[in-house]
Design an enzyme around this catalytic site. Structure first.
Site, PDB file in Angstrom:
ATOM      1  N   GLY A  71       0.822  -1.207   0.000  1.00  0.00           N
ATOM      2  CA  GLY A  71       0.000   0.000   0.000  1.00  0.00           C
ATOM      3  C   GLY A  71       0.857   1.258   0.000  1.00  0.00           C
ATOM      4  O   GLY A  71       2.096   1.194   0.091  1.00  0.00           O
ATOM      5  N   ASP A  72       0.208   2.395  -0.166  1.00  0.00           N
ATOM      6  CA  ASP A  72       0.869   3.706  -0.149  1.00  0.00           C
ATOM      7  C   ASP A  72       1.902   3.843  -1.259  1.00  0.00           C
ATOM      8  O   ASP A  72       2.911   4.532  -1.103  1.00  0.00           O
ATOM      9  CB  ASP A  72       1.550   3.968   1.220  1.00  0.00           C
ATOM     10  CG  ASP A  72       0.583   3.757   2.359  1.00  0.00           C
ATOM     11  OD1 ASP A  72      -0.547   4.259   2.256  1.00  0.00           O
ATOM     12  OD2 ASP A  72       0.943   3.084   3.335  1.00  0.00           O
ATOM     13  N   LYS A  80      -0.778   5.445  -5.766  1.00  0.00           N
ATOM     14  CA  LYS A  80      -1.753   5.128  -6.821  1.00  0.00           C
ATOM     15  C   LYS A  80      -2.613   6.332  -7.186  1.00  0.00           C
ATOM     16  O   LYS A  80      -2.976   6.517  -8.343  1.00  0.00           O
ATOM     17  CB  LYS A  80      -2.666   3.980  -6.364  1.00  0.00           C
ATOM     18  CG  LYS A  80      -1.912   2.689  -6.104  1.00  0.00           C
ATOM     19  CD  LYS A  80      -2.816   1.611  -5.552  1.00  0.00           C
ATOM     20  CE  LYS A  80      -3.190   1.758  -4.101  1.00  0.00           C
ATOM     21  NZ  LYS A  80      -2.122   1.632  -3.124  1.00  0.00           N
ATOM     22  N   GLY A 121      -5.829   5.924   1.687  1.00  0.00           N
ATOM     23  CA  GLY A 121      -5.643   7.373   1.610  1.00  0.00           C
ATOM     24  C   GLY A 121      -4.917   7.677   0.316  1.00  0.00           C
ATOM     25  O   GLY A 121      -3.754   7.324   0.159  1.00  0.00           O
ATOM     26  N   HIS A 122      -5.626   8.247  -0.645  1.00  0.00           N
ATOM     27  CA  HIS A 122      -5.029   8.515  -1.957  1.00  0.00           C
ATOM     28  C   HIS A 122      -4.827  10.015  -2.138  1.00  0.00           C
ATOM     29  O   HIS A 122      -5.788  10.779  -2.108  1.00  0.00           O
ATOM     30  CB  HIS A 122      -5.936   7.946  -3.062  1.00  0.00           C
ATOM     31  CG  HIS A 122      -5.989   6.451  -3.046  1.00  0.00           C
ATOM     32  ND1 HIS A 122      -6.787   5.705  -3.873  1.00  0.00           N
ATOM     33  CD2 HIS A 122      -5.305   5.545  -2.293  1.00  0.00           C
ATOM     34  CE1 HIS A 122      -6.608   4.417  -3.629  1.00  0.00           C
ATOM     35  NE2 HIS A 122      -5.717   4.299  -2.670  1.00  0.00           N
ATOM     36  N   GLN A 130      -5.018  -0.143  -1.039  1.00  0.00           N
ATOM     37  CA  GLN A 130      -4.017  -0.948  -0.324  1.00  0.00           C
ATOM     38  C   GLN A 130      -3.041  -1.560  -1.347  1.00  0.00           C
ATOM     39  O   GLN A 130      -2.931  -1.044  -2.445  1.00  0.00           O
ATOM     40  CB  GLN A 130      -4.671  -2.046   0.535  1.00  0.00           C
ATOM     41  CG  GLN A 130      -5.366  -1.541   1.794  1.00  0.00           C
ATOM     42  CD  GLN A 130      -6.721  -0.948   1.540  1.00  0.00           C
ATOM     43  OE1 GLN A 130      -7.550  -1.534   0.881  1.00  0.00           O
ATOM     44  NE2 GLN A 130      -6.976   0.227   2.083  1.00  0.00           N
ATOM     45  N   THR A 189      -1.367   8.601   5.412  1.00  0.00           N
ATOM     46  CA  THR A 189      -2.361   9.607   5.014  1.00  0.00           C
ATOM     47  C   THR A 189      -3.621   9.466   5.862  1.00  0.00           C
ATOM     48  O   THR A 189      -4.298  10.442   6.163  1.00  0.00           O
ATOM     49  CB  THR A 189      -2.767   9.385   3.530  1.00  0.00           C
ATOM     50  OG1 THR A 189      -1.608   9.106   2.779  1.00  0.00           O
ATOM     51  CG2 THR A 189      -3.469  10.576   2.948  1.00  0.00           C
ATOM     52  N   THR A 213      -3.851   7.602   9.038  1.00  0.00           N
ATOM     53  CA  THR A 213      -3.674   7.572  10.492  1.00  0.00           C
ATOM     54  C   THR A 213      -2.522   8.455  10.984  1.00  0.00           C
ATOM     55  O   THR A 213      -2.390   8.669  12.185  1.00  0.00           O
ATOM     56  CB  THR A 213      -3.367   6.126  10.959  1.00  0.00           C
ATOM     57  OG1 THR A 213      -2.178   5.707  10.275  1.00  0.00           O
ATOM     58  CG2 THR A 213      -4.518   5.186  10.639  1.00  0.00           C
ATOM     59  N   LEU A 216      10.800   7.747  -7.441  1.00  0.00           N
ATOM     60  CA  LEU A 216      12.185   7.493  -7.844  1.00  0.00           C
ATOM     61  C   LEU A 216      13.094   8.612  -7.335  1.00  0.00           C
ATOM     62  O   LEU A 216      14.245   8.379  -6.964  1.00  0.00           O
ATOM     63  CB  LEU A 216      12.266   7.387  -9.377  1.00  0.00           C
ATOM     64  CG  LEU A 216      13.607   6.980  -9.943  1.00  0.00           C
ATOM     65  CD1 LEU A 216      13.992   5.567  -9.499  1.00  0.00           C
ATOM     66  CD2 LEU A 216      13.629   7.057 -11.468  1.00  0.00           C
ATOM     67  N   ASP A 217      12.544   9.834  -7.290  1.00  0.00           N
ATOM     68  CA  ASP A 217      13.335  10.998  -6.867  1.00  0.00           C
ATOM     69  C   ASP A 217      13.870  10.851  -5.441  1.00  0.00           C
ATOM     70  O   ASP A 217      14.873  11.466  -5.083  1.00  0.00           O
ATOM     71  CB  ASP A 217      12.496  12.283  -6.988  1.00  0.00           C
ATOM     72  CG  ASP A 217      11.155  12.163  -6.293  1.00  0.00           C
ATOM     73  OD1 ASP A 217      10.401  11.218  -6.615  1.00  0.00           O
ATOM     74  OD2 ASP A 217      10.859  13.003  -5.413  1.00  0.00           O
TER      75      ASP A 217
HETATM   76  P1  IMP Z   1      -7.248  -2.589   8.127  1.00  0.00           P
HETATM   77  O1  IMP Z   1      -7.331  -2.569   6.639  1.00  0.00           O
HETATM   78  O2  IMP Z   1      -7.582  -1.272   8.759  1.00  0.00           O
HETATM   79  O3  IMP Z   1      -8.003  -3.737   8.730  1.00  0.00           O
HETATM   80  O4  IMP Z   1      -5.706  -2.858   8.517  1.00  0.00           O
HETATM   81  C1  IMP Z   1      -5.043  -4.094   8.206  1.00  0.00           C
HETATM   82  C2  IMP Z   1      -3.601  -3.832   7.785  1.00  0.00           C
HETATM   83  O5  IMP Z   1      -3.588  -3.183   6.520  1.00  0.00           O
HETATM   84  C3  IMP Z   1      -2.825  -2.929   8.723  1.00  0.00           C
HETATM   85  O6  IMP Z   1      -1.466  -3.348   8.737  1.00  0.00           O
HETATM   86  C4  IMP Z   1      -2.929  -1.552   8.076  1.00  0.00           C
HETATM   87  O7  IMP Z   1      -1.869  -0.703   8.448  1.00  0.00           O
HETATM   88  C5  IMP Z   1      -2.853  -1.953   6.615  1.00  0.00           C
HETATM   89  N1  IMP Z   1      -3.504  -0.994   5.724  1.00  0.00           N
HETATM   90  C6  IMP Z   1      -4.823  -0.845   5.503  1.00  0.00           C
HETATM   91  N2  IMP Z   1      -5.037   0.111   4.591  1.00  0.00           N
HETATM   92  C7  IMP Z   1      -3.835   0.554   4.195  1.00  0.00           C
HETATM   93  C8  IMP Z   1      -3.412   1.515   3.227  1.00  0.00           C
HETATM   94  O8  IMP Z   1      -4.202   2.147   2.524  1.00  0.00           O
HETATM   95  N3  IMP Z   1      -2.065   1.682   3.106  1.00  0.00           N
HETATM   96  C9  IMP Z   1      -1.172   0.964   3.829  1.00  0.00           C
HETATM   97  N4  IMP Z   1      -1.518   0.054   4.735  1.00  0.00           N
HETATM   98  C10 IMP Z   1      -2.844  -0.152   4.914  1.00  0.00           C
END
Ligand code: IMP
Length: 429
Positions: free
Chosen positions: A12-13, A16, A40-41, A223, A298, A300, A331-332
């Site tokens: 994730g992150d 995208k 969080g996009h 994700q 983004t 939490t 990449l930067d």
């Molecule tokens: P949940 O999706 O809130 O149940 O969290 C489960 C796991 O997925 C945890 O490790 C979160 O930190 C991770 N997670 C959920 N959504 C994201 C995201 O958008 N980016 C990165 N990690 C995520």
């Protein structure tokens, strides 16, 4: 070009949102198919800076319909807050569509998510605490509430007392938490029904019509593939299918509509929450990347764990998604490094492997085997033309292509829409 998946390829992150905002110039629909407001996009363009949690990242384009598919779980309060916010920034939300089959995240789901995490203690998953897991649990358990039910709120409210009674028994008797007040749920349901009703539609029909007319549809991943419920580092995963398979069920499209799948990879790796992360950097290099890249969640605000690019995990991700290209972001951030490491294999219990293990405990014991590449001194920040890339950066990208077995379509060199290098056009861009 028909449906095109733009999928998170790591944890994730990966950035995208920026990529989808860029590609949506030629798309008639951008559709989210999984996850909820755990995502969080971030989108930055001439209209401003936007942080979307539920609204798809094509909303800044005047011609694009933005679908929240049936595979997404929706916290109506969060969605309404997001709609108000983007309206206040001058965006038109009349092209937002919520699938009538999408499930709702209710306040008791949020309460249960936090209580369950507390109960897990030292083995907590590190969820975002947004009620996503418990909402999917109810969906699978056939006791969820769907957005379409908000079109007949009186019927929905007849179902609430029984559901809330059971949830409150769980909350108070098992977890010792505070019960959810049913009166506030009646009040919320009435408000959600009146404010969200105009957006609630049979979304799969719209996607079907667009694909039948040979229009571009972007399937917006949320994700990352390594957080996928089936293919990720279970149990340290999210509760939905972030991989491309989730797009079929999460939107109601068939495979014949597919034109391709691009995996979005950061030029390094990051992860939020618990779970194995073989290339994690717990040293000054990690601190440097985290600070330069501002790696804080983004959704939490939590500091993200960062590490070198993991080609073992990347190759696995490319395979389970059937990727035909990769998109490399940030990449930067690697500009100016003397040496850059890439993990090409793991050593687990004295044995070398280039396979991504299913067993999370074994993965936790994996020691990365690194290949060291020369860095580059020039800057890639803000570049828009492949010819401008420093030789070291080109070599780095080429090496990743060989290790993963997929070519690069796009390189992102900064957060804004324009800071993009197209290596190989996809979706007409
Ligand atoms: P949940 O999706 O809130 O149940 O969290 C489960 C796991 O997925 C945890 O490790 C979160 O930190 C991770 N997670 C959920 N959504 C994201 C995201 O958008 N980016 C990165 N990690 C995520």
């Amino acid at each position: 070009m028909p449906a095109y998946g733009v999928i998170g390829a790591q944890w994730g992150d990966e950035g995208k949102g920026k990529i989808i905002d860029f590609l949506a110039a030629d798309a008639s629909i951008v559709a989210r198919y999984s996850g909820g407001n755990n995502a969080g996009h971030t989108v930055i363009n001439h209209l401003g800076t936007f942080k979307f949690h539920l609204v798809p990242s094509g909303i800044c384009w005047p011609h694009t319909v933005n679908v929240i598919g049936n595979g997404v779980v929706i916290d109506p309060d969060v969605l309404l807050g997001e709609i108000t916010d983007i309206k206040s920034k001058g965006l038109d939300t009349s092209r937002l569509v919520i699938s009538d089959r999408a499930h709702l995240i209710m306040p008791y789901h949020v309460a249960l998510d936090r209580l369950e995490e507390k109960r897990r203690g030292s083995s907590a998953i590190g969820t975002t605490g947004r009620g996503v897991g418990p909402a999917y649990l109810d969906k699978v358990g056939r006791s969820g509430l769907r957005a379409g039910e908000l079109l007949n709120p009186e019927d929905l409210m007849l179902r609430l007392p029984d559901i809330v009674k059971f949830k409150n028994e769980l909350i108070t008797k098992i977890y010792g938490g505070e019960p959810v007040a049913i009166d506030s749920l009646y009040e919320k349901t009435t408000r959600w029904a009146s404010e969200l009703a105009p957006y609630i539609k049979p979304a799969e029909d719209m996607v079907f019509d667009a694909l039948s007319a040979h229009e571009n549809v972007i399937l917006e991943g949320a994700q990352g593939s390594l957080l996928d419920l089936d293919h990720g580092t279970y149990p340290y995963v999210t509760s939905s299918n972030a991989t491309v398979g989730g797009a079929l069920t999460g939107l109601g499209v068939g495979p014949r509509g597919f034109g391709g799948v691009a995996g979005v990879f950061k030029a390094y790796c990051s992860r939020v929450g618990s779970g194995p992360f073989p290339t994690e950097l717990l040293d000054k290099t990690g601190d440097h990347i985290r600070t330069t890249a501002h790696e804080f969640g983004t959704t939490t605000g939590r500091p993200r764990r960062v590490g070198w690019f993991d080609a073992v995990a990347g190759r696995y991700s490319a395979r389970v998604n059937g990727m035909d290209s990769m998109i490399i972001t940030r990449l930067d951030i690697l500009d100016g490094f003397d040496k850059i490491k890439v993990c090409t294999a793991y050593e687990i219990d004295g044995r070398r492997t280039d396979k991504f293990p299913v067993d999370t405990v074994r993965l936790g014991r994996a020691r990365p085997v690194y290949e060291e590449l020369k860095g580059w001194q020039g800057t890639t920040s803000g570049l828009t033309n492949p010819r401008q890339l420093p030789t070291g950066a080109k070599d780095y990208v080429k090496r990743l292509e060989v290790l993963l077995g997929v070519p690069t379509s796009i390189i992102s060199t900064g957060p804004s829409r324009e800071e993009t290098v197209v290596m190989r056009p996809i979706m007409g861009r």
